[in-house]
Design a protein around this motif. Structure first.
Motif, PDB file in Angstrom:
ATOM      1  N   GLU A   7      -6.848 -17.104  12.037  1.00 28.23           N
ATOM      2  CA  GLU A   7      -5.648 -16.726  11.304  1.00 28.23           C
ATOM      3  C   GLU A   7      -5.248 -15.322  11.670  1.00 28.23           C
ATOM      4  N   ARG A   8      -3.985 -15.003  11.451  1.00 30.77           N
ATOM      5  CA  ARG A   8      -3.490 -13.648  11.627  1.00 30.77           C
ATOM      6  C   ARG A   8      -3.313 -13.035  10.237  1.00 30.77           C
ATOM      7  N   ARG A   9      -3.750 -11.785  10.110  1.00 34.65           N
ATOM      8  CA  ARG A   9      -3.616 -11.096   8.834  1.00 34.65           C
ATOM      9  C   ARG A   9      -2.991  -9.736   9.077  1.00 34.65           C
ATOM     10  N   THR A  10      -2.120  -9.329   8.164  1.00 29.39           N
ATOM     11  CA  THR A  10      -1.532  -8.009   8.200  1.00 29.39           C
ATOM     12  C   THR A  10      -1.627  -7.414   6.816  1.00 29.39           C
ATOM     13  N   ARG A  11      -2.091  -6.196   6.740  1.00 32.28           N
ATOM     14  CA  ARG A  11      -2.189  -5.577   5.424  1.00 32.28           C
ATOM     15  C   ARG A  11      -0.816  -5.480   4.798  1.00 32.28           C
ATOM     16  N   ARG A  12      -0.771  -5.662   3.488  1.00 29.48           N
ATOM     17  CA  ARG A  12       0.507  -5.591   2.787  1.00 29.48           C
ATOM     18  C   ARG A  12       1.197  -4.260   3.061  1.00 29.48           C
ATOM     19  N   GLY A  13       2.503  -4.351   3.369  1.00 27.68           N
ATOM     20  CA  GLY A  13       3.272  -3.143   3.612  1.00 27.68           C
ATOM     21  C   GLY A  13       3.281  -2.707   5.059  1.00 27.68           C
ATOM     22  N   SER A  14       2.431  -3.287   5.929  1.00 29.93           N
ATOM     23  CA  SER A  14       2.373  -2.837   7.314  1.00 29.93           C
ATOM     24  C   SER A  14       3.264  -3.665   8.224  1.00 29.93           C
ATOM     25  N   ALA A  49     -20.632   5.230   3.358  1.00 34.51           N
ATOM     26  CA  ALA A  49     -19.769   6.374   3.032  1.00 34.51           C
ATOM     27  C   ALA A  49     -18.507   5.936   2.293  1.00 34.51           C
ATOM     28  N   GLY A  50     -18.668   5.045   1.332  1.00 34.61           N
ATOM     29  CA  GLY A  50     -17.548   4.643   0.488  1.00 34.61           C
ATOM     30  C   GLY A  50     -16.700   3.510   1.016  1.00 34.61           C
ATOM     31  N   ARG A  51     -17.050   2.969   2.178  1.00 33.76           N
ATOM     32  CA  ARG A  51     -16.316   1.847   2.758  1.00 33.76           C
ATOM     33  C   ARG A  51     -17.317   0.834   3.298  1.00 33.76           C
ATOM     34  N   ARG A  52     -16.830  -0.386   3.571  1.00 27.83           N
ATOM     35  CA  ARG A  52     -17.690  -1.366   4.226  1.00 27.83           C
ATOM     36  C   ARG A  52     -17.852  -0.981   5.692  1.00 27.83           C
ATOM     37  N   LEU A  53     -19.038  -1.230   6.205  1.00 24.58           N
ATOM     38  CA  LEU A  53     -19.390  -0.787   7.543  1.00 24.58           C
ATOM     39  C   LEU A  53     -18.373  -1.237   8.595  1.00 24.58           C
ATOM     40  N   LEU A  72     -10.834  -9.621  14.765  1.00 25.13           N
ATOM     41  CA  LEU A  72     -12.130  -9.569  14.099  1.00 25.13           C
ATOM     42  C   LEU A  72     -12.760 -10.949  14.188  1.00 25.13           C
ATOM     43  N   VAL A  73     -13.943 -11.036  14.777  1.00 28.19           N
ATOM     44  CA  VAL A  73     -14.661 -12.306  14.869  1.00 28.19           C
ATOM     45  C   VAL A  73     -15.673 -12.348  13.722  1.00 28.19           C
ATOM     46  N   ALA A  74     -15.486 -13.301  12.817  1.00 29.77           N
ATOM     47  CA  ALA A  74     -16.255 -13.347  11.580  1.00 29.77           C
ATOM     48  C   ALA A  74     -16.943 -14.699  11.399  1.00 29.77           C
ATOM     49  N   ARG A  75     -17.803 -14.772  10.393  1.00 30.80           N
ATOM     50  CA  ARG A  75     -18.427 -16.041  10.016  1.00 30.80           C
ATOM     51  C   ARG A  75     -17.595 -16.681   8.913  1.00 30.80           C
ATOM     52  N   PRO A  76     -17.466 -18.017   8.928  1.00 34.64           N
ATOM     53  CA  PRO A  76     -16.702 -18.677   7.861  1.00 34.64           C
ATOM     54  C   PRO A  76     -17.211 -18.345   6.470  1.00 34.64           C
ATOM     55  N   GLN A  77     -18.531 -18.225   6.318  1.00 35.58           N
ATOM     56  CA  GLN A  77     -19.091 -17.955   4.993  1.00 35.58           C
ATOM     57  C   GLN A  77     -18.807 -16.533   4.504  1.00 35.58           C
ATOM     58  N   ASP A  78     -18.291 -15.674   5.389  1.00 32.60           N
ATOM     59  CA  ASP A  78     -17.959 -14.306   4.992  1.00 32.60           C
ATOM     60  C   ASP A  78     -16.474 -14.139   4.686  1.00 32.60           C
ATOM     61  N   LYS A  79     -15.744 -15.249   4.531  1.00 34.60           N
ATOM     62  CA  LYS A  79     -14.291 -15.166   4.368  1.00 34.60           C
ATOM     63  C   LYS A  79     -13.882 -14.271   3.207  1.00 34.60           C
ATOM     64  N   ASP A  80     -14.543 -14.379   2.072  1.00 29.91           N
ATOM     65  CA  ASP A  80     -14.172 -13.555   0.918  1.00 29.91           C
ATOM     66  C   ASP A  80     -14.385 -12.071   1.211  1.00 29.91           C
ATOM     67  N   LEU A  81     -15.465 -11.761   1.905  1.00 25.68           N
ATOM     68  CA  LEU A  81     -15.732 -10.368   2.273  1.00 25.68           C
ATOM     69  C   LEU A  81     -14.692  -9.865   3.265  1.00 25.68           C
ATOM     70  N   VAL A  82     -14.333 -10.703   4.226  1.00 33.01           N
ATOM     71  CA  VAL A  82     -13.306 -10.338   5.197  1.00 33.01           C
ATOM     72  C   VAL A  82     -11.991 -10.055   4.483  1.00 33.01           C
ATOM     73  N   ASP A  83     -11.589 -10.946   3.580  1.00 34.52           N
ATOM     74  CA  ASP A  83     -10.346 -10.756   2.836  1.00 34.52           C
ATOM     75  C   ASP A  83     -10.374  -9.440   2.073  1.00 34.52           C
ATOM     76  N   ASP A  87      -7.823  -6.356   2.969  1.00 39.05           N
ATOM     77  CA  ASP A  87      -6.826  -6.053   1.940  1.00 39.05           C
ATOM     78  C   ASP A  87      -6.943  -4.625   1.418  1.00 39.05           C
ATOM     79  N   ARG A  88      -8.149  -4.078   1.404  1.00 38.25           N
ATOM     80  CA  ARG A  88      -8.382  -2.794   0.726  1.00 38.25           C
ATOM     81  C   ARG A  88      -8.708  -1.624   1.637  1.00 38.25           C
ATOM     82  N   GLU A  89      -9.237  -1.892   2.823  1.00 36.87           N
ATOM     83  CA  GLU A  89      -9.782  -0.778   3.602  1.00 36.87           C
ATOM     84  C   GLU A  89      -9.199  -0.631   5.007  1.00 36.87           C
ATOM     85  N   VAL A  90      -8.384  -1.556   5.453  1.00 32.56           N
ATOM     86  CA  VAL A  90      -7.890  -1.515   6.833  1.00 32.56           C
ATOM     87  C   VAL A  90      -6.376  -1.519   6.846  1.00 32.56           C
ATOM     88  N   ASP A  91      -5.793  -0.530   7.518  1.00 34.02           N
ATOM     89  CA  ASP A  91      -4.344  -0.436   7.618  1.00 34.02           C
ATOM     90  C   ASP A  91      -3.785  -1.243   8.782  1.00 34.02           C
TER      91      ASP A  91
END
Length: 255
Positions: A7-14, A49-53, A72-83, A87-91
């Motif tokens: 999927e393609r994701r873009t942070r809100r507002g970007s 340091a206050g963010r996910r690695l 970003l190449v992720a595991r399916p079981q990490d979908k909630d963490l990826v979201d 959503d919160r830490e990547v512009d």
């Protein structure tokens, strides 16, 4: 065909930002487990340091103007963490691809996801980075990209000055070992040859130790090395997180 969901994701507002999309792609691998760090979750989602690695690497790539596509190449079981992270830490705009059983299969899935852009020439170079190296700098990414475009392939590395030469019996020879460097990531290559080589490696069931080893096996492209960074180390054990926290606490680290 890629069986994993992508999927393609873009942070809100970007989405409304307009800028020229340069012909280079960054791939951040986050589909491993990292059990040696002793955590119950995938280590790249541990706090640092206050963010996910993983967000540190994504941020570094997002700050390099020449990177037009970030995967970003992720595991399916990490979908909630990826979201949560995106959503919160990547512009930056991030495209998510689900990885395979091995690192090399995950790399191939990312390359296949980019294949149409590679074929049409809108992505000319691909840099592949391990999310477990969160302290990579934008300057190092840009340096690897420049060398890869210039010569065909490039990896960052540090001289291995702590090695000694021994003979077959295990005795010190007193000779200087051959020139050896300790490889880091991101490792960058011209996109077309990289995709072709990974498809050939898949057909031949060849598994390399890293991206460069696969290229060296099947391609004649020269691979140059760029001097790496001491802080661009891999998070493998719990104490590595402590060291990374100390590096990030240093003044003007990102300047």
């Amino acid at each position: 065909m890629i069986s994993a969901v992508a999927e393609r994701r873009t942070r809100r507002g970007s989405a409304g930002r307009s800028r020229r999309v340069p012909p280079a792609a960054g791939v951040v691998l986050a589909s491993g487990a990292g059990t040696r760090v002793g955590a119950e979750m995938n280590k790249v989602y541990l706090p640092l340091a206050g963010r996910r690695l993983v967000s540190w690497s994504l941020d570094a790539f997002g700050r390099v103007p020449e990177i037009g596509a970030l995967v970003l190449v992720a595991r399916p079981q990490d979908k909630d963490l990826v979201d949560w992270v995106l959503d919160r830490e990547v512009d930056a705009s991030v495209e998510v691809v689900y990885g395979g059983e091995t690192r090399q299969e995950s790399e191939l899935r990312a390359l296949r996801w980019l294949s149409s852009r590679i074929d049409e020439g809108s992505v000319d170079t691909v840099l592949i980075h391990d999310a477990a190296r969160p302290l990579v700098s934008p300057a190092l990414i840009a340096g690897v990209l420049h060398e890869a475009r210039e010569h065909g392939g490039a990896i960052p590395a540090l001289p291995a000055g702590d090695l000694v030469a021994v003979d077959e019996a295990g005795e010190l020879t007193g000779q200087e070992p051959a020139s050896i460097v300790r490889a880091q990531t991101p490792q960058g290559f011209r996109a077309g040859p990289l995709l072709e080589v990974y498809e050939r490696a898949a057909r031949d069931d060849f598994v390399g130790t890293d991206t460069a080893s696969v290229m060296e096996r099947f391609s004649g492209l020269p691979v140059r090395w760029v001097r790496g960074e001491q802080q661009n180390f891999k998070i493998t054990y719990p104490h590595d997180l402590v060291v990374a926290e100390q590096v990030l606490a240093a003044a003007d680290y990102r300047t």
